[in-house]
Design a protein around this motif. Sequence first.
Motif, PDB file in Angstrom:
ATOM      1  N   ILE A   2       0.836  -1.211   0.000  1.00  0.00           N
ATOM      2  CA  ILE A   2       0.000   0.000   0.000  1.00  0.00           C
ATOM      3  C   ILE A   2       0.867   1.255   0.000  1.00  0.00           C
ATOM      4  N   LEU A   3       1.871   1.309   0.860  1.00  0.00           N
ATOM      5  CA  LEU A   3       2.740   2.484   0.907  1.00  0.00           C
ATOM      6  C   LEU A   3       3.525   2.623  -0.394  1.00  0.00           C
ATOM      7  N   GLY A   4       3.926   1.510  -0.970  1.00  0.00           N
ATOM      8  CA  GLY A   4       4.622   1.544  -2.252  1.00  0.00           C
ATOM      9  C   GLY A   4       3.775   2.165  -3.344  1.00  0.00           C
ATOM     10  N   VAL A   5       2.504   1.829  -3.373  1.00  0.00           N
ATOM     11  CA  VAL A   5       1.586   2.402  -4.362  1.00  0.00           C
ATOM     12  C   VAL A   5       1.467   3.912  -4.152  1.00  0.00           C
ATOM     13  N   LEU A   6       1.347   4.341  -2.893  1.00  0.00           N
ATOM     14  CA  LEU A   6       1.250   5.778  -2.603  1.00  0.00           C
ATOM     15  C   LEU A   6       2.519   6.513  -3.003  1.00  0.00           C
ATOM     16  N   LEU A   7       3.673   5.964  -2.652  1.00  0.00           N
ATOM     17  CA  LEU A   7       4.932   6.631  -2.997  1.00  0.00           C
ATOM     18  C   LEU A   7       5.155   6.661  -4.502  1.00  0.00           C
ATOM     19  N   ASN A   8       4.742   5.620  -5.199  1.00  0.00           N
ATOM     20  CA  ASN A   8       4.828   5.638  -6.662  1.00  0.00           C
ATOM     21  C   ASN A   8       3.928   6.725  -7.245  1.00  0.00           C
ATOM     22  N   ALA A   9       2.756   6.925  -6.641  1.00  0.00           N
ATOM     23  CA  ALA A   9       1.839   7.960  -7.116  1.00  0.00           C
ATOM     24  C   ALA A   9       2.418   9.355  -6.870  1.00  0.00           C
ATOM     25  N   VAL A  10       3.018   9.567  -5.707  1.00  0.00           N
ATOM     26  CA  VAL A  10       3.587  10.871  -5.373  1.00  0.00           C
ATOM     27  C   VAL A  10       4.776  11.198  -6.277  1.00  0.00           C
ATOM     28  N   THR A  11       5.604  10.213  -6.569  1.00  0.00           N
ATOM     29  CA  THR A  11       6.842  10.449  -7.324  1.00  0.00           C
ATOM     30  C   THR A  11       6.710  10.139  -8.805  1.00  0.00           C
ATOM     31  N   SER A  12       5.514   9.854  -9.276  1.00  0.00           N
ATOM     32  CA  SER A  12       5.270   9.475 -10.673  1.00  0.00           C
ATOM     33  C   SER A  12       6.078   8.250 -11.086  1.00  0.00           C
ATOM     34  N   GLY A  13       6.326   7.368 -10.117  1.00  0.00           N
ATOM     35  CA  GLY A  13       6.974   6.093 -10.400  1.00  0.00           C
ATOM     36  C   GLY A  13       8.470   6.151 -10.632  1.00  0.00           C
ATOM     37  N   VAL A  14       9.149   7.196 -10.171  1.00  0.00           N
ATOM     38  CA  VAL A  14      10.585   7.303 -10.430  1.00  0.00           C
ATOM     39  C   VAL A  14      11.454   6.593  -9.385  1.00  0.00           C
TER      40      VAL A  14
END
Length: 79
Positions: free
Chosen positions: A49-61
Amino acid sequence: AGLTAAALLAKRGQRVLVLEQHDVAGGCTHTFEERGFEFDVGLHYVGDILGVLLNAVTSGVIEWAPTGRLVDEGYFGDD
């Protein structure tokens, strides 16, 4: 959680204001000392779940490294 929510809202075009009670922004991303001991309250590993949120915040970089099956191991008592 607060900075993540603010970042996600800002990415959607919302105006945000983040207010921090502590003298360091980012709650769980720093260390502190108390009575001669240093505590690291930072991020150690990321679940789905946190990985999905961090990917969303950073545009997957962010490039994630696998941690393997065992992440933490704790011992209590004499064992």
